[in-house]
Motif scaffolding. Structure first.
Motif, PDB file in Angstrom:
ATOM      1  N   THR A 241       0.812  -1.218   0.000  1.00 39.78           N
ATOM      2  CA  THR A 241       0.000   0.000   0.000  1.00 39.78           C
ATOM      3  C   THR A 241       0.841   1.261   0.000  1.00 39.78           C
ATOM      4  O   THR A 241       0.294   2.363   0.065  1.00 39.78           O
ATOM      5  CB  THR A 241      -0.928   0.006   1.229  1.00 39.78           C
ATOM      6  N   ALA A 242       2.164   1.102  -0.047  1.00 38.57           N
ATOM      7  CA  ALA A 242       3.057   2.267  -0.034  1.00 38.57           C
ATOM      8  C   ALA A 242       3.809   2.356  -1.357  1.00 38.57           C
ATOM      9  O   ALA A 242       3.961   1.370  -2.082  1.00 38.57           O
ATOM     10  CB  ALA A 242       4.048   2.173   1.123  1.00 38.57           C
ATOM     11  N   ASP A 243       4.274   3.552  -1.673  1.00 38.13           N
ATOM     12  CA  ASP A 243       5.053   3.778  -2.886  1.00 38.13           C
ATOM     13  C   ASP A 243       6.402   3.055  -2.813  1.00 38.13           C
ATOM     14  O   ASP A 243       7.074   3.093  -1.777  1.00 38.13           O
ATOM     15  CB  ASP A 243       5.260   5.273  -3.111  1.00 38.13           C
ATOM     16  N   ASP A 244       6.776   2.398  -3.901  1.00 34.13           N
ATOM     17  CA  ASP A 244       8.082   1.738  -3.948  1.00 34.13           C
ATOM     18  C   ASP A 244       9.040   2.415  -4.929  1.00 34.13           C
ATOM     19  O   ASP A 244      10.167   1.966  -5.107  1.00 34.13           O
ATOM     20  CB  ASP A 244       7.945   0.249  -4.263  1.00 34.13           C
ATOM     21  N   ALA A 245       8.599   3.507  -5.568  1.00 34.57           N
ATOM     22  CA  ALA A 245       9.466   4.297  -6.441  1.00 34.57           C
ATOM     23  C   ALA A 245       8.973   5.735  -6.443  1.00 34.57           C
ATOM     24  O   ALA A 245       7.763   5.980  -6.399  1.00 34.57           O
ATOM     25  CB  ALA A 245       9.482   3.748  -7.864  1.00 34.57           C
TER      26      ALA A 245
END
Length: 383
Positions: A241-245
């Motif tokens: 659920t979080a940004d990875d880039a």
């Protein structure tokens, strides 16, 4: 030579960074060297008090390194009269409450970044520490890396002339956890647990840009969750659920433009996991964690774009390596030494909780910029 013992409550040392960089390579390394020599002739001997949630893991760590003091109770550790410093390397959502308790107990504060989950929380911690009169600091380790120390040397020496731009590339492929174990904990990919590459890396980019190039004045960020499904430490699938880039463009004071990519979903085709290129009117430099290469204006070859012919020049061979000219130690240990000396002698320390709040501010604005799809100004934080 007189030895002064200083108790250091270390919360979160069962985690990767807290254990390897802060306990083993900083505090225990200082003890292995016989302590930290102080300017007044004393030797400071840090005595770690390990704190964490897992009793078995703490006991195993303590026995492995010959330490006797550990507890699963933060309250108990803060009540120890010999404990003067509280250090926090927990997951981000747990940090603010623990730091507040340590300040209330009169402890000096040293913490990993981000110092809080929100700018409001980070500023409140800075205010509480100021009002309590305790020393306080935030880890800003990249400023003490050999490559960036060389880059700072070039800036201070006027090598670049007028700086035009900064380009940064950070990242590597973090395995999804199904067919190979992930190199990062699963909470990094859950926004509800304080995860996300913007919250993790934008605080770094704030102090790197502020301290080495020029203060950040605006931000435009776009981010993505490129890998939406991962597997946790027990092999169970979960939704990321979080940004990875994150792809950030920052305007710096004086019109310098910085563009930095941060990604856990990129395969490495560069010399180091992070690299910064600064281009100026008089010269350019590329710096990683350890190395730094330069190309001066007078030695810049005339590149000609011709897509019809194969490249005949070895462009990388046209750059010159910057010599070390000094011995570089571990970056985390170097900042620990400065903070311990600050507590023991009152010497200056320039990386306090308000400086840490600037990193949280940039991360918060970066996330907002991504949601709103627009450039945002970065206002000054009043000391």
């Amino acid at each position: 030579m007189a030895r002064t013992v200083i108790g250091v409550v270390m919360n979160g040392v069962t985690g990767r960074m807290g254990y390897r960089q802060h306990l083993v390579r900083s505090i225990l390394a200082l003890r292995a060297e016989g302590g930290l020599p102080l300017p007044d002739g004393r030797t400071l001997w840090p005595e770690p008090i390990l704190v964490g949630r897992g009793e078995d893991r703490l006991r195993e760590l303590a026995e492995r390194h010959g330490l006797s003091r550990w507890t699963t109770s933060l309250e108990e550790a803060l009540a120890d009269p010999e404990a003067q410093i509280y250090f926090d390397a927990q997951v981000t959502p747990a940090r603010e409450k623990a730091v507040r308790a340590a300040i209330a107990a009169g402890k000096h504060i040293y913490t990993e970044k981000p110092s809080a989950h929100s700018l409001t929380g980070a500023l409140e911690l800075a205010g509480l520490a100021r009002d309590a009169g305790v020393c306080n600091g935030v880890v800003q380790d990249k400023l003490f890396l050999p490559g960036l120390l060389k880059l700072r040397r070039l800036v201070d020496g006027g090598f670049f002339g007028r700086i035009l731009s900064v380009r940064g590339e950070f990242g590597y492929w973090v395995f999804e956890g199904d067919w190979q174990d992930a190199q990062r904990p699963s909470w990094n990919y859950r926004g509800e647990d304080g995860g996300g590459v913007i919250l993790d890396m934008f605080p770094h980019w704030r102090y790197v840009l502020d301290r080495i190039v020029a203060p950040v004045r605006s931000v435009y960020a776009h981010a993505a969750t490129h890998v939406p499904r991962r597997h946790d430490e027990n092999g169970r699938p979960y939704r990321a659920t979080a940004d990875d880039a994150a792809y950030g463009v920052f305007e710096l004071e004086g019109g310098v433009v910085a563009q930095i990519n941060s990604s856990w979903t990129v395969r490495v085709d560069r010399d180091e996991l992070v690299e910064f290129q600064i281009d100026g009117t008089e010269g350019s430099a590329v710096a990683g964690l350890r190395e730094c290469r330069i190309q001066h204006r007078a030695a810049t070859p005339k590149a000609v774009w011709n897509p019809d012919l194969p490249a005949t020049e070895d462009f990388r061979a046209q750059w010159q390596r910057v010599p070390d000219n000094q011995e570089f130690g571990n970056a985390f240990k170097a900042q620990w030494e400065l903070f311990l000396t600050h507590v023991a002698t009152g010497s200056p320390f320039g990386w306090d909780l308000l400086e840490g709040a600037k990193g949280v501010q940039l991360a918060e604005l970066g996330l907002r910029s991504w949601r709103e799809g627009r450039r945002l100004d970065v206002p000054e934080l009043e000391r």
